[in-house]
Every structure is written in C-alpha cells, then in structure tokens.
Design a protein around this motif. Structure first.
Motif, mmCIF file in Angstrom:
data_model
loop_
_atom_site.group_PDB
_atom_site.id
_atom_site.type_symbol
_atom_site.label_atom_id
_atom_site.label_comp_id
_atom_site.label_asym_id
_atom_site.label_seq_id
_atom_site.Cartn_x
_atom_site.Cartn_y
_atom_site.Cartn_z
ATOM 1 N N ARG A 12 6.982 3.724 5.813
ATOM 2 C CA ARG A 12 5.626 3.234 6.053
ATOM 3 C C ARG A 12 5.116 3.781 7.383
ATOM 4 O O ARG A 12 5.831 3.828 8.374
ATOM 5 N N LYS A 16 -0.018 2.351 5.739
ATOM 6 C CA LYS A 16 0.174 3.269 4.613
ATOM 7 C C LYS A 16 1.652 3.382 4.251
ATOM 8 O O LYS A 16 2.485 3.686 5.105
ATOM 9 N N GLU A 17 1.951 3.145 2.976
ATOM 10 C CA GLU A 17 3.303 3.323 2.467
ATOM 11 C C GLU A 17 3.401 4.719 1.859
ATOM 12 O O GLU A 17 2.886 4.973 0.773
ATOM 13 N N GLU A 197 1.245 8.922 -5.127
ATOM 14 C CA GLU A 197 0.974 7.890 -4.120
ATOM 15 C C GLU A 197 2.260 7.190 -3.661
ATOM 16 O O GLU A 197 2.328 5.966 -3.560
#
Length: 295
Positions: A12, A16-17, A197
């Motif tokens: 992370r 945001k991961e 993602e």
C-alpha cells in the motif's frame, strides 16, 4: 521444487493499494506471465519479489540465495556511461564472481553483443540494452529469472529475437516470471496470471481461458468502423473491441448461422468470420465478471 512463493502479499502507498493479496508459487521449469495493463501493479509486484519494495501485508518466501534470482527491471538500470563490458564486470564484482571474463564473453556472444563490448551502454539501441540487461541478470547463473515488461519500447524484430533468447534460457533450466501488457506476447507463457488494479483476477493456461469463454466471437472488417461499431453496440453484445478496421464482437451462445447472416447484412461490413477466442477476449470477459462481482 518451489523457488519462490507468496501468501496474500500486499503493498500500500498511502490510500492506494498497489498489490492486493497476491498468492503466487514459482517452481522449477515454470514459464509464467503476469498479464495486465499499465497501472495493474505488475512493477510493484516485481519490486516486492526482489526486495526493492517493502511489503505492507502478507508473506514472501524465497527458497533461493539472492544471487540465484536474476532481475531485469522495466527501465534500463545499468550505468549508461560505462561500456557493455565494464557494466558486466561491475555486476560481477558486486556478486564477487571469480574469473568472470570467460562467462562475460560467452554471454555477449550468445546475444550478438560481443562486437559492441567497448561501446557505451547508453549508446545502444533499445533492443541491445535489453540484451545487455539480460546478460547482467544471467551472470550469476540464476535458477529464477524475473523480467518486468522486458520488451516495452522495443521494435518488433528485436522483440522476436529477445523472446528466442528467453526460450533458450528457459530450455536451459531457468524458471521465468515475466510481465507484459501485450496479449500476443503473453501467449508465450505456460501459465498466466491476469492482473488488474493490484489484484490477480484469474490464473490458468491459455487453452483453459479460451475454453471457458462463453458465447461466439466474430471478427469483422470495415472501413466505416465507427458506424458499424454503433450498430453492433445496439445489439447488446457481451464484448465489443475495435482497432483500426478490425472489430471483434462476442455474443451469447446460439446458432451461429442466423447471427452471422444478420451481422454480414450490416451496412459497411466488408468481411466477417467466426473467430477463435483470443487471450484479449478472455481478459475482457474476466474484467467484466470481476466488475459485476464487485458492483
């Protein structure tokens, strides 16, 4: 024998991961592709695997000494002011390799870089830089090779030559994990992980992905692509992809004859045929299913 494995590996950056719960096992003989678009988390994954990025969750187990894991990053990272030979001597020194010159000569000869050994590395073409980076990664005779988008920005001829080299490396017993955004290149892998993602959405062989794709895929050719694309979209296809004069469209399973006749009658369609599903078709389907499950 297992060479490297992760359990729910995560990374992370603030909110945001970048990598979300990655489970991965790499064993001897593997040729694995990590497939996904820019921003999917591929580069962060490689940095985690080689220890250049700290994980924020999960477990990482390397069953090899660091020297037995070769790494080719996405961006050329050797010293541009040093010559080809000097860069390899520097790499050999970092790993305290005894008498590296014979191996350096063999590696350069194997990738046709021996005539350029005294050229500054920064003056090489994109394809030659990647060959040099591969030589640097192979200096320690690794058992596992990690390649992060190794042919991005490389011309098509150099891409083919580079992949021919990688197949030789794999045939010599080196396991390989590579990443790529190119679906045609992804098909070199024996096993694929489709990533989007930060998350691996599906894993398997190309044949498995193709066989599991429901419906019928048609390939159309039209110089009036935009008009034809609008007409196809109104028919509620499962997927619709267009590039240049080529359109690929997937519909639910049914008798293909009447549907093909209906599509062929669309004004502007010049060619049409029933097509074998591609990895790109499968990837779009996996994305759609993932979107539905998270919707």
């Amino acid at each position: 024998m297992i060479l490297l494995e992760t359990e729910c590996l995560a990374c992370r950056f603030g909110a945001k991961e970048a990598v979300k719960g990655l489970d991965l096992v790499l064993a001897e003989g593997d040729l694995v592709g990590l497939i996904g678009p820019d921003g999917a988390g591929k580069t962060t994954t490689f940095r985690l695997l080689v220890g250049l990025q700290a994980r924020t969750g999960g477990q990482l187990h390397r069953h090899l000494e660091p020297a037995r894991i070769g790494y080719v990053p996405q961006v050329f990272s050797l010293a541009p002011e040093l010559t080809v030979a000097e860069n390899l001597r520097l790499q050999a020194g970092l790993f305290n390799l005894p008498d590296p010159e014979p191996r350096i000569r063999r590696l350069l000869a194997s990738v046709d870089l021996e005539p350029f050994r005294d050229r500054a590395s920064g003056a090489l073409s994109g394809g030659m830089k990647q060959k040099l980076a591969l030589c640097a990664a192979l200096l320690t005779e690794p058992r596992l090779l990690l390649l992060d988008e190794p042919t991005t920005g490389v011309d098509p001829v150099s891409r083919r030559e580079f992949w021919a080299l990688l197949h030789e490396v794999h045939d010599a017993g080196v396991a390989i994990l590579f990443s790529t955004p190119y679906m045609d290149e992804a098909e070199y892998a024996h096993r694929m992980l489709l990533m989007h993602e930060g998350r691996v959405l599906a894993e398997g062989e190309l044949a498995t992905f193709r066989q599991s794709l429901p419906g019928l895929v048609f390939r159309l050719v039209s110089r009036r692509r935009r008009e034809v694309q609008r007409t196809l979209a109104a028919l509620a296809p499962l997927d619709l992809f267009a590039e240049g004069e080529i359109l690929r469209v997937r519909f639910p399973a049914q008798d293909p004859g009447p549907l093909m006749a209906r599509l062929a009658a669309i004004e502007g369609v010049e060619q049409i045929r029933l097509a074998e599903p591609t990895l790109e078709d499968a990837f779009l389907h996996v994305l759609a299913v993932a979107g539905e499950s998270h919707g």
